[in-house]
Motif scaffolding. Structure first.
Motif, PDB file in Angstrom:
ATOM      1  N   SER A 152      -6.766  -5.101   4.482  1.00  0.00           N
ATOM      2  CA  SER A 152      -5.802  -6.093   4.425  1.00  0.00           C
ATOM      3  C   SER A 152      -6.747  -7.493   4.434  1.00  0.00           C
ATOM      4  O   SER A 152      -7.760  -7.660   4.171  1.00  0.00           O
ATOM      5  N   SER A 153      -6.114  -8.813   5.072  1.00  0.00           N
ATOM      6  CA  SER A 153      -6.771  -9.806   4.973  1.00  0.00           C
ATOM      7  C   SER A 153      -7.712 -10.010   5.924  1.00  0.00           C
ATOM      8  O   SER A 153      -8.441 -10.997   5.866  1.00  0.00           O
ATOM      9  N   TYR A 154      -7.758  -9.148   7.006  1.00  0.00           N
ATOM     10  CA  TYR A 154      -8.732  -8.954   8.073  1.00  0.00           C
ATOM     11  C   TYR A 154      -8.643  -7.913   8.626  1.00  0.00           C
ATOM     12  O   TYR A 154      -7.727  -6.829   8.256  1.00  0.00           O
ATOM     13  N   TRP A 155      -9.442  -7.570   9.811  1.00  0.00           N
ATOM     14  CA  TRP A 155      -9.307  -6.200  10.005  1.00  0.00           C
ATOM     15  C   TRP A 155      -7.938  -6.185  10.807  1.00  0.00           C
ATOM     16  O   TRP A 155      -7.447  -6.833  11.460  1.00  0.00           O
ATOM     17  N   ASN A 156      -7.479  -4.931  10.990  1.00  0.00           N
ATOM     18  CA  ASN A 156      -6.286  -4.515  11.255  1.00  0.00           C
ATOM     19  C   ASN A 156      -6.161  -4.594  12.753  1.00  0.00           C
ATOM     20  O   ASN A 156      -5.874  -3.369  13.454  1.00  0.00           O
ATOM     21  N   MET A 157      -6.134  -5.737  13.340  1.00  0.00           N
ATOM     22  CA  MET A 157      -6.087  -5.909  14.829  1.00  0.00           C
ATOM     23  C   MET A 157      -5.265  -7.064  15.286  1.00  0.00           C
ATOM     24  O   MET A 157      -4.970  -8.138  14.484  1.00  0.00           O
ATOM     25  N   GLY A 164       4.111  -7.553  23.967  1.00  0.00           N
ATOM     26  CA  GLY A 164       4.911  -8.813  23.248  1.00  0.00           C
ATOM     27  C   GLY A 164       3.928  -9.737  22.851  1.00  0.00           C
ATOM     28  O   GLY A 164       4.313 -10.747  21.721  1.00  0.00           O
ATOM     29  N   ASP A 165       2.748  -9.915  23.297  1.00  0.00           N
ATOM     30  CA  ASP A 165       1.681 -11.161  22.825  1.00  0.00           C
ATOM     31  C   ASP A 165       1.559 -11.085  21.429  1.00  0.00           C
ATOM     32  O   ASP A 165       1.169 -11.978  20.913  1.00  0.00           O
ATOM     33  N   VAL A 166       1.597  -9.906  20.509  1.00  0.00           N
ATOM     34  CA  VAL A 166       1.298  -9.746  19.593  1.00  0.00           C
ATOM     35  C   VAL A 166       2.316 -10.691  18.677  1.00  0.00           C
ATOM     36  O   VAL A 166       1.885 -11.186  17.564  1.00  0.00           O
ATOM     37  N   GLN A 167       3.622 -11.099  18.998  1.00  0.00           N
ATOM     38  CA  GLN A 167       4.453 -11.749  18.485  1.00  0.00           C
ATOM     39  C   GLN A 167       3.971 -13.351  18.646  1.00  0.00           C
ATOM     40  O   GLN A 167       4.406 -13.916  17.634  1.00  0.00           O
ATOM     41  N   LYS A 168       2.932 -13.628  19.224  1.00  0.00           N
ATOM     42  CA  LYS A 168       2.644 -15.101  19.394  1.00  0.00           C
ATOM     43  C   LYS A 168       1.083 -14.970  18.341  1.00  0.00           C
ATOM     44  O   LYS A 168       0.699 -16.033  18.378  1.00  0.00           O
ATOM     45  N   ASP A 169       0.533 -14.106  17.926  1.00  0.00           N
ATOM     46  CA  ASP A 169      -0.702 -13.932  17.122  1.00  0.00           C
ATOM     47  C   ASP A 169      -0.156 -14.005  15.576  1.00  0.00           C
ATOM     48  O   ASP A 169      -0.176 -13.034  14.897  1.00  0.00           O
ATOM     49  N   GLU A 171      -1.830 -14.876  12.979  1.00  0.00           N
ATOM     50  CA  GLU A 171      -2.830 -14.030  11.928  1.00  0.00           C
ATOM     51  C   GLU A 171      -2.734 -12.705  12.117  1.00  0.00           C
ATOM     52  O   GLU A 171      -2.636 -11.875  10.998  1.00  0.00           O
ATOM     53  N   GLY A 172      -2.564 -12.096  13.348  1.00  0.00           N
ATOM     54  CA  GLY A 172      -2.487 -10.805  13.540  1.00  0.00           C
ATOM     55  C   GLY A 172      -1.020 -10.195  12.611  1.00  0.00           C
ATOM     56  O   GLY A 172      -1.180  -9.330  12.222  1.00  0.00           O
ATOM     57  N   ILE A 173       0.094 -11.103  12.763  1.00  0.00           N
ATOM     58  CA  ILE A 173       1.359 -10.574  12.169  1.00  0.00           C
ATOM     59  C   ILE A 173       1.089 -10.619  10.723  1.00  0.00           C
ATOM     60  O   ILE A 173       1.421  -9.556   9.900  1.00  0.00           O
ATOM     61  N   ARG A 174       0.308 -11.716  10.123  1.00  0.00           N
ATOM     62  CA  ARG A 174       0.076 -11.870   8.772  1.00  0.00           C
ATOM     63  C   ARG A 174      -0.806 -10.553   8.182  1.00  0.00           C
ATOM     64  O   ARG A 174      -0.792 -10.052   7.262  1.00  0.00           O
ATOM     65  N   THR A 175      -2.005 -10.258   9.116  1.00  0.00           N
ATOM     66  CA  THR A 175      -2.602  -8.955   8.751  1.00  0.00           C
ATOM     67  C   THR A 175      -1.930  -7.902   8.643  1.00  0.00           C
ATOM     68  O   THR A 175      -2.060  -7.095   7.855  1.00  0.00           O
ATOM     69  N   PHE A 176      -1.018  -7.511   9.478  1.00  0.00           N
ATOM     70  CA  PHE A 176      -0.237  -6.177   9.584  1.00  0.00           C
ATOM     71  C   PHE A 176       0.787  -6.381   8.348  1.00  0.00           C
ATOM     72  O   PHE A 176       0.722  -5.221   7.851  1.00  0.00           O
ATOM     73  N   GLN A 177       1.462  -7.444   8.052  1.00  0.00           N
ATOM     74  CA  GLN A 177       2.238  -7.440   7.150  1.00  0.00           C
ATOM     75  C   GLN A 177       1.524  -7.278   5.692  1.00  0.00           C
ATOM     76  O   GLN A 177       1.911  -6.285   4.973  1.00  0.00           O
ATOM     77  N   THR A 178       0.486  -7.886   5.750  1.00  0.00           N
ATOM     78  CA  THR A 178      -0.464  -7.756   4.356  1.00  0.00           C
ATOM     79  C   THR A 178      -1.029  -6.147   4.023  1.00  0.00           C
ATOM     80  O   THR A 178      -0.860  -5.470   3.095  1.00  0.00           O
ATOM     81  N   LEU A 179      -1.304  -5.715   5.235  1.00  0.00           N
ATOM     82  CA  LEU A 179      -1.410  -4.207   5.453  1.00  0.00           C
ATOM     83  C   LEU A 179      -0.462  -3.204   4.895  1.00  0.00           C
ATOM     84  O   LEU A 179      -0.614  -2.462   4.051  1.00  0.00           O
ATOM     85  N   GLY A 180       0.762  -3.557   5.384  1.00  0.00           N
ATOM     86  CA  GLY A 180       1.974  -2.752   4.934  1.00  0.00           C
ATOM     87  C   GLY A 180       2.211  -2.910   3.486  1.00  0.00           C
ATOM     88  O   GLY A 180       2.419  -1.854   2.949  1.00  0.00           O
ATOM     89  N   LYS A 181       1.964  -4.226   2.937  1.00  0.00           N
ATOM     90  CA  LYS A 181       2.083  -4.280   1.493  1.00  0.00           C
ATOM     91  C   LYS A 181       0.899  -3.581   0.713  1.00  0.00           C
ATOM     92  O   LYS A 181       1.498  -3.012  -0.319  1.00  0.00           O
TER      93      LYS A 181
END
Length: 193
Positions: A152-157, A164-169, A171-181
């Protein structure tokens, strides 16, 4: 194609589960079937080194506990595997470690081909530090099992403490979206799509 995801957190809707779902949403957009298995909080146990999987060679563990053989079978049937874990003292949860060890031994005992060529991705949540060790533990398993690991664009974390704090991150959201793609891309290439 199908991806099975294991939520190694005892929090069913916590940051690890939400992070996994971000990845799965991208896979679903690409037409890939997904399934989430709640692993955290289950009564699964580590490997006893009994060697029965080497004797029996039946893609199963002889130890009878909370559905471990069902989990191993789901991994066998899937094209891709996601293992998600929160960071507990710089490592995976005990349930994730039990899955890694027992599935890993069963795979190796059966000529090591059970996981070869499958796509594996780690998803990690952490309060502050230690995520790299958790990320590495999961990826070491994928590597020794001869699996393909998308990046991904960063380590998957994600940096997240309260559910719910992940929803405020962002960069983390973008990282997980890129991982999925990227996971979808790799799965499609491996399946000649």
């Amino acid at each position: 194609m199908k991806v099975v995801a294991f939520n190694g957190s005892p929090r069913v809707n916590g940051n690890t589960a939400q992070s996994i779902q971000i990845v799965l949403d991208e896979l679903n957009k690409e037409g890939i079937d997904t399934e989430v298995i709640q692993l955290g909080g289950r009564k699964v146990y580590g490997c006893l080194a009994c060697g029965k999987c080497w004797e029996n060679k039946d893609n199963r563990c002889v130890r009878q506990d909370d559905e471990m053989n069902t989990f191993i079978q789901k991994i066998q049937e899937a094209d891709g595997i996601i293992i998600g874990s929160p960071t507990y003292f710089s490592n995976v949860t005990t349930e994730v470690k039990a899955l890694i060890d027992r599935c890993g031994f069963v795979a190796k005992a059966n000529e090591g081909t059970m996981l070869r060529g499958k796509v594996g991705a780690a998803v990690v949540s952490v309060r502050r530090a230690g995520s790299n060790f958790t990320y590495a533990a999961i990826n070491f398993f994928f590597g020794i099992a001869e699996m393909v690991i998308p990046s991904s664009s960063y380590w998957n974390m994600t940096l997240a403490l309260e559910p719910g704090d992940v929803q405020k991150d962002d960069e983390g959201i973008r990282t997980f979206q890129t991982l999925g793609k990227n996971m979808a891309f790799v799965l499609k290439k491996l399946n000649n799509e």
